[in-house]
Motif scaffolding. Structure first.
Motif, PDB file in Angstrom:
ATOM      1  N   ALA A   1      -0.124  -1.428   7.124  1.00 12.94           N
ATOM      2  CA  ALA A   1       0.329  -2.270   6.133  1.00 12.94           C
ATOM      3  C   ALA A   1       1.236  -1.459   4.709  1.00 12.94           C
ATOM      4  O   ALA A   1       1.997  -1.894   4.515  1.00 12.94           O
ATOM      5  CB  ALA A   1      -0.637  -3.404   5.542  1.00 12.94           C
ATOM      6  N   LEU A   2       0.219  -0.541   4.282  1.00 13.79           N
ATOM      7  CA  LEU A   2       0.928   0.145   3.344  1.00 13.79           C
ATOM      8  C   LEU A   2       2.042   1.153   3.631  1.00 13.79           C
ATOM      9  O   LEU A   2       3.113   1.135   2.859  1.00 13.79           O
ATOM     10  CB  LEU A   2      -0.119   0.831   2.490  1.00 13.79           C
ATOM     11  N   THR A   3       1.878   1.961   4.824  1.00 13.55           N
ATOM     12  CA  THR A   3       3.039   2.564   5.468  1.00 13.55           C
ATOM     13  C   THR A   3       4.270   1.824   5.378  1.00 13.55           C
ATOM     14  O   THR A   3       5.527   2.217   4.964  1.00 13.55           O
ATOM     15  CB  THR A   3       2.708   2.975   6.566  1.00 13.55           C
ATOM     16  N   ALA A   4       4.218   0.297   5.810  1.00 16.62           N
ATOM     17  CA  ALA A   4       5.468  -0.668   5.830  1.00 16.62           C
ATOM     18  C   ALA A   4       5.891  -0.883   4.539  1.00 16.62           C
ATOM     19  O   ALA A   4       7.055  -1.390   4.362  1.00 16.62           O
ATOM     20  CB  ALA A   4       4.920  -1.869   6.695  1.00 16.62           C
ATOM     21  N   THR A   5       4.974  -0.647   3.420  1.00 17.85           N
ATOM     22  CA  THR A   5       5.625  -1.028   2.033  1.00 17.85           C
ATOM     23  C   THR A   5       6.536   0.231   1.488  1.00 17.85           C
ATOM     24  O   THR A   5       7.039   0.081   0.361  1.00 17.85           O
ATOM     25  CB  THR A   5       4.748  -1.253   1.021  1.00 17.85           C
ATOM     26  N   GLY A   6       6.583   1.250   2.462  1.00 17.33           N
ATOM     27  CA  GLY A   6       7.206   2.365   1.956  1.00 17.33           C
ATOM     28  C   GLY A   6       6.436   3.560   0.782  1.00 17.33           C
ATOM     29  O   GLY A   6       7.015   4.525   0.643  1.00 17.33           O
ATOM     30  N   ALA A   7       5.087   3.212   1.153  1.00 20.64           N
ATOM     31  CA  ALA A   7       4.241   4.255   0.377  1.00 20.64           C
ATOM     32  C   ALA A   7       4.109   5.517   1.144  1.00 20.64           C
ATOM     33  O   ALA A   7       4.227   5.839   2.114  1.00 20.64           O
ATOM     34  CB  ALA A   7       2.803   3.563   0.127  1.00 20.64           C
ATOM     35  N   ARG A   8       3.906   6.624   0.069  1.00 14.50           N
ATOM     36  CA  ARG A   8       3.802   7.848   0.681  1.00 14.50           C
ATOM     37  C   ARG A   8       2.535   8.102   1.330  1.00 14.50           C
ATOM     38  O   ARG A   8       1.630   7.337   1.098  1.00 14.50           O
ATOM     39  CB  ARG A   8       3.783   8.797  -0.422  1.00 14.50           C
TER      40      ARG A   8
ATOM     41  N   ASP B   1      -0.531   8.354  -0.698  1.00 13.95           N
ATOM     42  CA  ASP B   1      -0.891   7.251  -1.495  1.00 13.95           C
ATOM     43  C   ASP B   1      -1.598   6.229  -0.552  1.00 13.95           C
ATOM     44  O   ASP B   1      -2.493   5.629  -0.617  1.00 13.95           O
ATOM     45  CB  ASP B   1       0.369   6.417  -1.913  1.00 13.95           C
TER      46      ASP B   1
ATOM     47  N   CYS C   1      -5.403   4.870  -0.759  1.00 11.05           N
ATOM     48  CA  CYS C   1      -5.423   3.735  -1.063  1.00 11.05           C
ATOM     49  C   CYS C   1      -6.010   2.734   0.293  1.00 11.05           C
ATOM     50  O   CYS C   1      -6.875   1.770   0.125  1.00 11.05           O
ATOM     51  CB  CYS C   1      -4.313   2.617  -1.409  1.00 11.05           C
TER      52      CYS C   1
END
Ligand SMILES: Nc1ncnc2c1ncn2[C@@H]1O[C@H](COP(=O)(O)OP(=O)(O)OP(=O)(O)O)[C@@H](O)[C@H]1O
Ligand SMILES: [Mg+2]
Lengths: 249, 267
Positions: free
Chosen positions: B171-178, B181, B185
């Motif tokens: 889910a966080l990868t899909a928001t463009g997070a490095r 991060d 997280c």
């Protein structure tokens, strides 16, 4: 038809897992602000198509244009920048269970503002905390900001996931069966809320659903996948539930 | 009705028979190498009884007890300090060892090989090395525990992160997070219960190791065991053995309690 900006364009894209084809030669364009329902039987390839459109998995053939960027070849920083402009809500809420609701929503900003200040709400700049709180207000959960994410009901969790997806003001939202893990009444609430928010903000939405009523009620347009091809592309107004059920064969 | 059930026993194939036979031969060869002697087995009970009668009752002289108690506290200090530092240093190492997280396959492979090497060298050998490096005393023992803990936790923290639930990270990868991060997280919070469990186990292991590091002069109560046997002071040696047993069992209990307490019923 009025000429309007195109947010998503698929140009005869295909996807195979190893040797197994999922779909081939799928093409369509979605205009800014449109809400599109993607329907099809289990295993038809709806989730796979969404993931290809977001650049989460590579396509085997063809080209995806997302917000004017070629998504299927974008890499590294360019891909992250592109992803930061879209949001995703999946069937599972995928919240980080041991962190607070507020921290989970703050994480939604990591794409636009990477780094330690968005690891946790306690470290976040005031603007980000305010944005996260206002996203939580929109989903009606401002009072739960400090609750641990694993102490929420399924419906509440999904609303937090929506808050995380909208906190960065995405231009396009992807939703993969956003209410599939919820009971019918909580599912209605989540769908109502989700579409009220996206219509308010004029966001482009593409969502999948097994619920024919949802597809027709919330979608302006319906795309149907069956037998590895795009079998249906029509406005919701021109269809009735029977047309859709036929797609499930 | 025709009997269609399979035969009860199957005759082993030639290859299988060869396998069994060579297995048995290897075991006998090993017993010979280990100096196995029926004579010694038969004559040992009286000798053991002799030792037991000289070791019992254990030495409970208050002065001795207070000396041993002090050494036991030092032992625990070595173990806790070594395990704590080892666990902290294991985190960055594990990030390099975990596949598909932040480091590429080559770095994963090199790190994992290095960790296997660290684990392959026994704790007592590390203690000998550090005695040479920093001199006799508890500091050498603590360093040995640090290295031993990194070998253990580096590997298992990495496995814990590889096995952590993927959904939140995706889910966080899909928001463009490095990547970094996403790891901080989502992956690390998801692996935290497993980390705690692994760390507590590392502490138990450290306490067990630290009790014998004294044998090579790396601090702790082990030296008392050696001196007791060297001077034929079996009652004191027996006291040491019993103290070690009590402390090790006690640590296992405490760590089991802490595990359920911190992690809770769900994991
Ligand atoms: N990672 C993968 N590796 C190999 N095959 C996969 C993978 N993911 C999905 N598939 C296959 O691709 C096909 C399409 O799956 P997908 O999940 O996209 O379907 P779906 O339309 O979303 O179904 P559902 O309605 O059940 O969610 C299925 O046959 C599935 O088995
Ligand atoms: Mg799906």
């Amino acid at each position: 038809m009025v000429v309007s900006a195109v947010d998503i364009e698929a140009r005869s894209i295909a996807k195979t897992y190893g040797e197994t084809p999922v779909f081939a030669d799928v093409s369509f364009r979605l205009a800014r602000g449109e809400a599109v329902a993607l329907v099809g039987a289990n295993g038809a390839g709806k989730s796979t198509l969404l993931r290809c459109l977001m650049g989460l998995i590579p396509v085997s053939d063809g080209q995806v244009n997302l917000l004017g960027v070629v998504a299927n070849t974008a890499k590294g920083r360019a891909l992250r920048t592109l992803r930061a402009r879209v949001g995703l809500v999946s069937q599972k809420h995928n919240l980080v269970p041991r962190l607070s609701v507020l921290s989970n929503v703050v994480h939604g900003l990591l794409g636009k503002e990477p780094g330690i200040r968005h690891w946790n709400h306690a470290l976040a700049p005031k603007a980000s905390r305010d944005a996260a709180m206002s996203a939580l207000e929109k989903v009606g959960l401002a009072d739960y900001a400090m609750r641990r994410a694993d102490r929420l009901s399924g419906g509440q969790s999904q609303r937090v996931a929506i808050a995380r997806a909208i906190v960065s003001a995405p231009e396009v939202l992807f939703a993969d069966e956003p209410c599939a893990s919820l009971d019918p009444s909580a599912g209605e609430d989540v769908m109502d809320l989700f579409f009220r928010l996206v219509k308010d903000e004029g966001v482009t939405v593409i969502f999948t659903s097994h619920n024919v009523d949802h597809a027709l009620r919330y979608g302006d347009r319906i795309l149907g996948l069956a037998g590895g091809a795009l079998k249906l592309d029509a406005t919701a107004a021109s269809l009735n539930p029977t047309d859709l059920r036929e797609l499930y064969g | 009705m025709a009997d269609i059930s399979p035969t009860r026993f199957e005759r082993p194939t030639g290859l299988a028979f060869l396998g069994y036979a060579s297995g048995i031969i290897i075991i006998f060869w090993c017993l010979a190498g280990a100096g196995f002697s029926v004579d010694k087995v038969l004559s040992s009970p009286p000798r053991f009884a002799d030792f037991a009668s000289r070791a019992f009752p254990p030495n409970l002289d208050p002065q001795v007890l207070s000396r041993l108690g002090t050494k036991m506290v030092e032992t625990l200090q070595i173990a806790v300090a070594g395990a704590a530092i080892g666990v902290i240093l294991s985190l960055p190492v594990a990030l390099l060892a975990a596949r598909g997280l932040i480091a590429g396959p080559w770095i994963n492979h090199i790190t994992r090989t290095a960790l296997s090497f660290v684990r392959a060298v026994p704790d007592i050998a590390w203690a000998l090395v550090f005695v040479v490096a920093v001199g006799l005393g508890p500091f050498a023992g603590m360093l040995a525990i640090v290295v031993d803990t990194i070998g253990f936790c580096g590997r298992f923290f990495a496995d814990d992160m590889e096995g952590a639930e993927k959904g939140p990270a995706e889910a966080l990868t899909a928001t463009g997070a490095r990547k970094i991060d996403v790891v901080v997280c989502a992956t690390i919070p998801a692996a935290t219960p497993a980390f705690i469990s692994t760390s507590l186990y590392a502490l138990e292991k450290a306490v067990r190791s630290s009790t014998i590091l004294g044998l090579v002069g790396a601090g702790g109560i082990g030296i008392e065991l050696k001196v007791g046997f060297d001077l034929f002071d079996y009652p004191t040696a027996m006291t040491v053995i019993l103290m070690i047993a009590v402390v090790v069992i006690g640590i296992e209990q405490v760590s089991g309690w802490a595990r359920t307490r911190i992690i809770g019923e769900e994991r």
